[in-house]
Design a protein around this motif. Structure first.
Motif, PDB file in Angstrom:
ATOM      1  N   ASP A  31     -12.969  16.634  -6.602  1.00 42.23           N
ATOM      2  CA  ASP A  31     -14.073  15.672  -6.714  1.00 42.23           C
ATOM      3  C   ASP A  31     -15.000  15.945  -7.886  1.00 42.23           C
ATOM      4  N   HIS A  32     -14.863  17.103  -8.456  1.00 52.28           N
ATOM      5  CA  HIS A  32     -15.758  17.481  -9.555  1.00 52.28           C
ATOM      6  C   HIS A  32     -14.923  17.983 -10.732  1.00 52.28           C
ATOM      7  N   TYR A  33     -14.777  17.118 -11.703  1.00 51.48           N
ATOM      8  CA  TYR A  33     -13.960  17.484 -12.870  1.00 51.48           C
ATOM      9  C   TYR A  33     -14.795  17.416 -14.142  1.00 51.48           C
ATOM     10  N   ASP A  65     -13.839   6.917  -5.801  1.00 53.98           N
ATOM     11  CA  ASP A  65     -12.953   8.034  -5.415  1.00 53.98           C
ATOM     12  C   ASP A  65     -13.354   9.293  -6.190  1.00 53.98           C
ATOM     13  N   LEU A  66     -13.752   9.053  -7.434  1.00 58.42           N
ATOM     14  CA  LEU A  66     -14.079  10.196  -8.297  1.00 58.42           C
ATOM     15  C   LEU A  66     -15.598  10.351  -8.341  1.00 58.42           C
ATOM     16  N   HIS A  67     -16.077  11.411  -7.652  1.00 61.18           N
ATOM     17  CA  HIS A  67     -17.538  11.537  -7.522  1.00 61.18           C
ATOM     18  C   HIS A  67     -18.183  11.994  -8.821  1.00 61.18           C
ATOM     19  N   ALA A  68     -17.588  13.028  -9.420  1.00 64.34           N
ATOM     20  CA  ALA A  68     -18.261  13.593 -10.590  1.00 64.34           C
ATOM     21  C   ALA A  68     -17.248  13.896 -11.686  1.00 64.34           C
ATOM     22  N   LEU A  69     -17.489  13.337 -12.872  1.00 66.21           N
ATOM     23  CA  LEU A  69     -16.642  13.634 -14.022  1.00 66.21           C
ATOM     24  C   LEU A  69     -17.550  13.918 -15.203  1.00 66.21           C
TER      25      LEU A  69
END
Lengths: 85, 109
Positions: A31-33, A65-69
């Protein structure tokens, strides 16, 4: 819902065929990329526009879907050596 | 039909030179990214209005539509969208944020 690193990379490359994409899973939770994206498409664009190009490639998954990028974008000549195409 | 909440956003942006739509409040940020931008602004000694989108789900969605930017926090200076956490930190590090504030006549330390 989380995402796999290769899924993110595939989406970005589908939207930016010339892109070099370097992804790091910051917490191992899917979730964190962080992502470094190198592409000619960013030339002459503001940072906001560059990031919006990547978000468009991610087809609405950013913030869902992707919380943190943590995103870094640049053109080929400014890419760090490890991200030279 | 534009989002009715846009009027409220425009009002926020008109009434305040620097606006940060964030999760939580400047005193109690509820997200690391929001806290990071609050820190950048505090370090620069910039007066800003923090608006907590967690207390208003309709505002949370409207802000994302307003600038076609899918995440929060979002920083605005004189009504112009500057960026989210990554961009604000990059600009602070390179000195561009100070230049932007100077260019728009916004006081800072």
């Amino acid at each position: 819902m989380a995402m796999e690193a290769n899924e993110i990379e595939a989406l970005i490359k589908a939207g930016l065929p010339d892109a070099v994409v370097v992804i790091e899973d910051l917490r191992g939770d899917g979730d964190h990329y962080s992502a470094l994206v190198v592409s000619e498409a960013f030339r002459g664009k503001s940072r906001v526009q560059q990031h919006q190009i990547v978000y468009a490639a991610l087809q609405g998954k950013m913030g869902g879907d992707l919380h943190a990028l943590a995103l870094q974008t640049t053109t080929p000549e400014n890419a760090p050596d490890f991200a030279k195409g | 039909m534009t989002n009715p909440v846009f009027d409220r956003i425009k009002q926020d942006l008109n009434e305040n030179d620097v606006v940060l739509y964030m999760k939580g409040t400047p005193m109690f940020p509820q997200c690391g990214f929001s806290a990071a931008v609050v820190q950048v602004l505090s370090d620069l000694g910039v007066k800003f209005k923090g608006i907590d989108i967690l207390v208003d789900p309709s505002l949370r969605e409207a802000v994302k539509q307003y600038t076609n930017w899918p995440t929060l926090p979002q920083l605005y200076v004189k009504g112009e969208f500057v960026g989210g956490c990554d961009i604000v930190r990059e600009m602070a590090a390179s000195g561009e944020l100070k230049q932007l504030l100077d260019g728009k006549g916004v006081a800072h330390a």
